[in-house]
Design a protein around this motif. Structure first.
Motif: not given
Length: 301
Positions: A26-31
């Motif tokens: 879910x790293x894209x959510x922080x981006x």
């Protein structure tokens, strides 16, 4: 050219990070959260502040609005005919109705029409694309993320959308000259939009997820890269009898691939993220083949 290279490098970085397993799933959510709350507002504050409107550029300013409204009507009809879900319909409207008029559009204008015509692209981006995203775009995202949202809920989302608040602030601060350090900070923060957004898209881009998304993807790309610019060209050149490089650049901008900011908003609202990432990744890549065709076609207009 550097912007074009950076585009593909960041997309590849995102895909490589996902495949390496070195970042959380879910790293894209922080981006995406950083983009919505920091990058987009900073870019809006930096760009809108110095806007200067000229009557001769009315075609340019109205193009993104016509494009988005046309996309909304087109995909609404397609959704009814194909019985598409609300999330897929909203995803197509946001990616098919918003063009990448800055990060891809500006260097392409410089390549095909020369550096002086980039001012037209900047105006389209500032008074058109980002205004549409901050108003109609967030409204579509709110409506289709829930299937049916109240007018009050839609208005609330628009009024609390960080880039929209930044837009209001930028317009209010138009008479005020930013101190040099403020302008530089805003430019640097705004400059993180495209790289972070493309890494985010790369993290989520999975070509093996075309599957059921194949038909809507094909229709979405056909509309964004071919149908929409064709309709606008007929409207401007034939119906309004408009001529000149300004109008040509305006139609050229309409033919750009999907806007990255709109894609991030759609993903934030969970509007079929796989379809959105496919529209952006494939759409921007394919536009490098279709844009020269549009430039050549308009040489005789």
């Amino acid at each position: 050219m550097a912007n074009i290279v950076l585009l593909f490098v960041c997309l590849a970085i995102g895909m490589a990070l996902r495949q390496s397993g070195r970042v959380p799933d879910n790293a894209h959510t922080a981006f995406n959260a950083f983009i919505i709350h920091v990058s987009l507002p900073a870019l809006t504050l930096a760009q809108i502040h110095n806007i200067q409107m000229q009557p001769a550029l009315i075609y340019s300013v109205t193009m993104p609005w016509l494009l988005f409204l046309g996309a909304a009507a087109f995909f609404w009809c397609i959704a009814k005919a194909m019985r598409l879900g609300a999330a897929t319909t909203g995803a197509l409207m946001l990616t098919g109705g918003l063009a990448n008029t800055s990060f891809v559009g500006l260097p392409m204008i410089e390549t095909f029409y020369g550096a002086p015509m980039m001012a037209v692209g900047i105006l389209i981006d500032q008074l058109g694309t980002y205004l549409v995203l901050s108003t109609l775009g967030i409204a579509i995202a709110a409506i289709y993320s829930q299937g049916a949202a109240s007018a009050r809920d839609v208005l609330k989302r628009i009024m609390t959308f960080p880039p929209f608040l930044a837009l209001i602030a930028a317009l209010v601060l138009t008479p005020v000259e930013y101190p040099p350090w403020v302008a530089e900070v805003l430019q640097r923060l705004g400059g993180t939009l495209a790289p972070l957004a493309l890494v985010s898209v790369g993290l989520q881009l999975r070509l093996d997820q075309v599957g059921d998304n194949g038909p809507p993807l094909a229709i979405g790309l056909a509309f964004k890269l071919l149908i929409a610019p064709f309709v606008l060209a007929v409207l401007y050149f034939q119906f309004f009898q408009a001529t000149g490089d300004i109008v040509k650049v305006t139609v050229f901008e309409a033919a750009m691939g999907p806007q990255i900011g709109g894609a991030i908003v759609g993903i934030q609202h969970d509007l079929n993220p796989p379809l959105i990432t496919l529209m952006v990744g494939i759409g921007i890549t394919a536009s490098f083949l279709t844009l020269p065709m549009w430039w050549y076609a308009m040489q005789t207009m």
